[in-house]
Design a protein around this motif. Structure first.
Motif, PDB file in Angstrom:
ATOM      1  N   ASP A 185       0.794  -0.654   0.047  1.00 40.49           N
ATOM      2  CA  ASP A 185      -0.891   0.324  -0.235  1.00 40.49           C
ATOM      3  C   ASP A 185       0.768   1.411  -0.092  1.00 40.49           C
ATOM      4  OD1 ASP A 185      -1.556   2.924   0.275  1.00 40.49           O
ATOM      5  OD2 ASP A 185      -3.184   1.059   2.013  1.00 40.49           O
ATOM      6  N   PRO A 186       0.565   2.117  -1.010  1.00 42.02           N
ATOM      7  CA  PRO A 186       2.109   3.667  -0.799  1.00 42.02           C
ATOM      8  C   PRO A 186       1.501   4.087  -0.180  1.00 42.02           C
ATOM      9  CG  PRO A 186      -0.289   2.964  -2.701  1.00 42.02           C
ATOM     10  CD  PRO A 186      -0.221   1.690  -2.061  1.00 42.02           C
ATOM     11  N   GLY A 187       0.467   3.846   0.666  1.00 43.27           N
ATOM     12  CA  GLY A 187      -0.084   4.924   1.763  1.00 43.27           C
ATOM     13  C   GLY A 187       0.655   4.609   3.501  1.00 43.27           C
ATOM     14  N   ILE A 188       1.268   3.158   2.845  1.00 44.37           N
ATOM     15  CA  ILE A 188       2.000   2.912   4.460  1.00 44.37           C
ATOM     16  C   ILE A 188       3.386   2.404   3.842  1.00 44.37           C
ATOM     17  CG2 ILE A 188       2.023   0.900   6.034  1.00 44.37           C
ATOM     18  CD1 ILE A 188      -0.875   0.098   5.110  1.00 44.37           C
ATOM     19  N   LEU A 189       4.292   3.332   5.076  1.00 45.65           N
ATOM     20  CA  LEU A 189       5.866   2.848   4.992  1.00 45.65           C
ATOM     21  C   LEU A 189       6.372   2.385   6.682  1.00 45.65           C
ATOM     22  CD1 LEU A 189       8.433   4.057   4.527  1.00 45.65           C
ATOM     23  CD2 LEU A 189       8.155   5.639   6.660  1.00 45.65           C
ATOM     24  N   ALA A 190       6.076   0.905   6.315  1.00 46.05           N
ATOM     25  CA  ALA A 190       6.672   0.000   7.525  1.00 46.05           C
ATOM     26  C   ALA A 190       8.018  -0.291   7.726  1.00 46.05           C
ATOM     27  CB  ALA A 190       5.095  -0.989   6.820  1.00 46.05           C
ATOM     28  N   LEU A 191       8.645  -1.399   8.720  1.00 44.34           N
ATOM     29  CA  LEU A 191       8.840  -1.605   9.143  1.00 44.34           C
ATOM     30  C   LEU A 191       8.814  -3.574   9.438  1.00 44.34           C
ATOM     31  CD1 LEU A 191      11.879  -1.758  10.774  1.00 44.34           C
ATOM     32  CD2 LEU A 191      11.408  -2.315  12.143  1.00 44.34           C
ATOM     33  N   ARG A 192       9.063  -4.535   8.690  1.00 45.96           N
ATOM     34  CA  ARG A 192       8.925  -5.776   7.983  1.00 45.96           C
ATOM     35  C   ARG A 192       9.845  -6.523   9.060  1.00 45.96           C
ATOM     36  NH1 ARG A 192       8.905 -10.462   6.002  1.00 45.96           N
ATOM     37  NH2 ARG A 192       8.087 -10.959   4.180  1.00 45.96           N
ATOM     38  N   ASN A 193       9.507  -7.325  10.288  1.00 47.13           N
ATOM     39  CA  ASN A 193       9.924  -7.731  10.587  1.00 47.13           C
ATOM     40  C   ASN A 193       9.838  -9.431   9.770  1.00 47.13           C
ATOM     41  OD1 ASN A 193      11.289  -8.869  13.759  1.00 47.13           O
ATOM     42  ND2 ASN A 193       9.918 -10.450  12.667  1.00 47.13           N
ATOM     43  N   LEU A 194      10.975  -9.779   9.503  1.00 48.71           N
ATOM     44  CA  LEU A 194      11.716 -11.161   8.689  1.00 48.71           C
ATOM     45  C   LEU A 194      11.082 -12.727   9.842  1.00 48.71           C
ATOM     46  CD1 LEU A 194      15.021 -10.657   7.005  1.00 48.71           C
ATOM     47  CD2 LEU A 194      12.862 -10.637   5.868  1.00 48.71           C
ATOM     48  N   ASP A 195      10.618 -13.857   9.682  1.00 50.59           N
ATOM     49  CA  ASP A 195      10.563 -14.574  10.870  1.00 50.59           C
ATOM     50  C   ASP A 195      11.225 -15.372  11.276  1.00 50.59           C
ATOM     51  OD1 ASP A 195       7.327 -13.089  10.972  1.00 50.59           O
ATOM     52  OD2 ASP A 195       6.857 -14.274   9.010  1.00 50.59           O
ATOM     53  N   CYS A 241      12.265  -2.630  -1.488  1.00 51.79           N
ATOM     54  CA  CYS A 241       9.859  -2.128  -2.329  1.00 51.79           C
ATOM     55  C   CYS A 241      10.751  -0.031  -1.553  1.00 51.79           C
ATOM     56  CB  CYS A 241       9.004  -2.397  -1.858  1.00 51.79           C
ATOM     57  SG  CYS A 241       7.818  -1.277  -2.022  1.00 51.79           S
ATOM     58  N   PRO A 242       9.793   0.146  -1.634  1.00 52.00           N
ATOM     59  CA  PRO A 242      10.370   1.865  -1.593  1.00 52.00           C
ATOM     60  C   PRO A 242       9.675   2.417   0.194  1.00 52.00           C
ATOM     61  CG  PRO A 242       8.807   2.170  -3.619  1.00 52.00           C
ATOM     62  CD  PRO A 242       9.394   0.943  -3.676  1.00 52.00           C
ATOM     63  N   GLY A 243       8.669   1.699   0.479  1.00 52.54           N
ATOM     64  CA  GLY A 243       7.667   1.831   1.733  1.00 52.54           C
ATOM     65  C   GLY A 243       8.301   0.600   2.473  1.00 52.54           C
ATOM     66  N   ILE A 244       8.447  -0.053   1.986  1.00 48.63           N
ATOM     67  CA  ILE A 244       9.268  -0.965   3.487  1.00 48.63           C
ATOM     68  C   ILE A 244      10.406  -1.435   3.282  1.00 48.63           C
ATOM     69  CG2 ILE A 244       9.528  -3.354   3.310  1.00 48.63           C
ATOM     70  CD1 ILE A 244       6.976  -3.618   1.782  1.00 48.63           C
ATOM     71  N   LEU A 245      10.824  -1.369   5.110  1.00 49.09           N
ATOM     72  CA  LEU A 245      12.151  -1.550   5.546  1.00 49.09           C
ATOM     73  C   LEU A 245      12.044  -2.896   6.407  1.00 49.09           C
ATOM     74  CD1 LEU A 245      12.095   1.797   7.744  1.00 49.09           C
ATOM     75  CD2 LEU A 245      13.401   1.459   5.416  1.00 49.09           C
ATOM     76  N   LEU A 246      12.934  -3.521   6.623  1.00 52.02           N
ATOM     77  CA  LEU A 246      13.327  -4.965   6.927  1.00 52.02           C
ATOM     78  C   LEU A 246      13.973  -4.531   8.551  1.00 52.02           C
ATOM     79  CD1 LEU A 246      14.075  -7.429   4.170  1.00 52.02           C
ATOM     80  CD2 LEU A 246      12.512  -6.838   5.226  1.00 52.02           C
ATOM     81  N   SER A 247      13.506  -5.443   9.720  1.00 52.30           N
ATOM     82  CA  SER A 247      14.146  -5.784  10.812  1.00 52.30           C
ATOM     83  C   SER A 247      14.385  -7.159  10.413  1.00 52.30           C
ATOM     84  CB  SER A 247      13.256  -5.295  11.692  1.00 52.30           C
ATOM     85  OG  SER A 247      12.099  -5.595  11.942  1.00 52.30           O
ATOM     86  N   ALA A 248      15.479  -7.495  11.276  1.00 49.91           N
ATOM     87  CA  ALA A 248      15.924  -9.071  11.977  1.00 49.91           C
ATOM     88  C   ALA A 248      16.238  -9.689  12.787  1.00 49.91           C
ATOM     89  CB  ALA A 248      16.800 -10.108  10.542  1.00 49.91           C
ATOM     90  N   GLY A 249      15.665 -10.595  13.684  1.00 47.45           N
ATOM     91  CA  GLY A 249      16.082 -11.021  15.128  1.00 47.45           C
ATOM     92  C   GLY A 249      15.533 -12.461  14.874  1.00 47.45           C
ATOM     93  N   ILE A 250      16.776 -12.815  16.363  1.00 49.27           N
ATOM     94  CA  ILE A 250      16.060 -14.094  16.963  1.00 49.27           C
ATOM     95  C   ILE A 250      14.908 -14.337  18.168  1.00 49.27           C
ATOM     96  CG2 ILE A 250      16.849 -16.194  17.643  1.00 49.27           C
ATOM     97  CD1 ILE A 250      19.714 -15.386  16.352  1.00 49.27           C
ATOM     98  N   HIS A 251      12.796 -13.896  17.482  1.00 50.54           N
ATOM     99  CA  HIS A 251      12.423 -14.030  18.393  1.00 50.54           C
ATOM    100  C   HIS A 251      13.083 -14.891  19.743  1.00 50.54           C
ATOM    101  CE1 HIS A 251       8.429 -14.621  20.617  1.00 50.54           C
ATOM    102  NE2 HIS A 251       8.491 -13.613  19.540  1.00 50.54           N
ATOM    103  N   PRO A 252      12.354 -15.031  20.980  1.00 52.77           N
ATOM    104  CA  PRO A 252      13.108 -15.435  21.828  1.00 52.77           C
ATOM    105  C   PRO A 252      12.121 -16.793  21.913  1.00 52.77           C
ATOM    106  CG  PRO A 252      12.096 -13.418  23.207  1.00 52.77           C
ATOM    107  CD  PRO A 252      12.180 -13.231  21.633  1.00 52.77           C
ATOM    108  N   ARG A 253      11.067 -17.332  21.542  1.00 48.90           N
ATOM    109  CA  ARG A 253      10.908 -17.966  21.008  1.00 48.90           C
ATOM    110  C   ARG A 253      11.319 -19.983  20.154  1.00 48.90           C
ATOM    111  NH1 ARG A 253       5.568 -16.528  19.019  1.00 48.90           N
ATOM    112  NH2 ARG A 253       6.075 -16.314  17.101  1.00 48.90           N
ATOM    113  N   ASP A 254      12.139 -18.840  18.977  1.00 47.05           N
ATOM    114  CA  ASP A 254      13.565 -19.791  18.783  1.00 47.05           C
ATOM    115  C   ASP A 254      14.785 -19.164  18.859  1.00 47.05           C
ATOM    116  OD1 ASP A 254      11.309 -19.217  16.697  1.00 47.05           O
ATOM    117  OD2 ASP A 254      11.347 -17.320  15.377  1.00 47.05           O
ATOM    118  N   ILE A 255      14.784 -18.710  20.192  1.00 49.02           N
ATOM    119  CA  ILE A 255      16.386 -19.380  20.297  1.00 49.02           C
ATOM    120  C   ILE A 255      16.974 -20.646  20.177  1.00 49.02           C
ATOM    121  CG2 ILE A 255      17.750 -19.069  21.989  1.00 49.02           C
ATOM    122  CD1 ILE A 255      16.636 -16.691  23.453  1.00 49.02           C
ATOM    123  N   GLY A 256      18.311 -21.342  19.969  1.00 47.26           N
ATOM    124  CA  GLY A 256      18.129 -22.113  19.596  1.00 47.26           C
ATOM    125  C   GLY A 256      18.393 -23.001  17.884  1.00 47.26           C
ATOM    126  N   LYS A 257      17.071 -22.362  17.545  1.00 48.89           N
ATOM    127  CA  LYS A 257      17.290 -22.305  15.613  1.00 48.89           C
ATOM    128  C   LYS A 257      17.806 -22.262  15.188  1.00 48.89           C
ATOM    129  CE  LYS A 257      11.975 -22.626  15.674  1.00 48.89           C
ATOM    130  NZ  LYS A 257      11.032 -22.820  14.935  1.00 48.89           N
TER     131      LYS A 257
END
Ligand SMILES: [Zn+2]
Length: 215
Positions: free
Chosen positions: A15-25, A35-51
């Protein structure tokens, strides 16, 4: 027109009317082409520790030019041992400082611990509590210690008031993995905060870009 900003989502808004921080799963997920309206974030969710390991995460942060580290954090309901969660979280804090990227935090039933870690850590980048749904006292403590708050969409849907300290300090909004429509969340938050919708959108956009697009 100033876009609506979504501080934490698991979907591409398309949606061009939305600027979002999209979390990679996961640090292994391949994002859609930039894509211009999407920024990315990445991390290890506490429930994925060890994965996933931290080397994979580092490679992911660099390859996809992520705008934030996370979500990562502390979660009393996750299986991983709590000391292990703290250690993993602090490695994320280190990566965030080293790359001058903000840190997106998932925190469940561990607000005192996250405050204690922040006091000790002396971070050089913003720390954002995503999915905030605490009481007024917790909000006050977090704000006093310099956290930014992104409000839980579920909490917002049921809230009858917005703690005045949150309205005063400013906040972010997010859809996370829920079905809520972002414009509706904005409308609701504006009503609770007693602000004109356009004014709120502008204020949140300023906070969002100040944190995630700071150059
Ligand atoms: Zn999330």
């Amino acid at each position: 027109m100033i876009p609506f900003t979504d501080a934490h989502t698991h979907r591409d808004p398309h949606d061009p009317g939305i600027l979002a921080l999209r979390n990679l799963d996961s640090p292994q997920e391949l994002p859609a082409p930039p894509c211009p309206g999407i920024l990315l974030s990445a991390g290890i969710h506490p429930r994925d520790i060890g994965k996933y390991d931290l080397e994979t995460l580092e490679a992911c942060l660099d390859t996809h030019c992520c705008a934030a580290v996370g979500e990562c954090g502390l979660d009393r309901t996750a299986e991983a041992d709590f000391a292990c969660q703290e250690a993993c979280f602090l490695r994320h804090a280190e990566l965030a400082d080293a790359r001058s990227l903000p840190l997106v935090i998932h925190c469940v039933r561990a607000y005192p611990e996250i405050i204690r870690l922040k006091k000790r850590w002396k971070n050089t980048v913003p720390w954002i509590i995503h999915g905030f749904r605490g009481n007024a006292e917790t909000a006050r403590e977090l704000l006093k210690h310099g956290f930014a708050l992104s409000l839980s969409p579920v909490w917002l849907r049921h809230a009858e008031t917005l703690h005045p300290e949150i309205a005063e300090a400013g906040f972010l909004l997010e859809t996370d993995d829920g079905e809520e429509s972002l414009p509706e969340l904005y409308e609701r938050a504006a009503r609770l905060a007693g602000t004109a919708p356009d004014e709120l959108r502008e204020r949140i956009h300023k906070i969002f870009t100040g944190i995630f697009q700071h150059e």
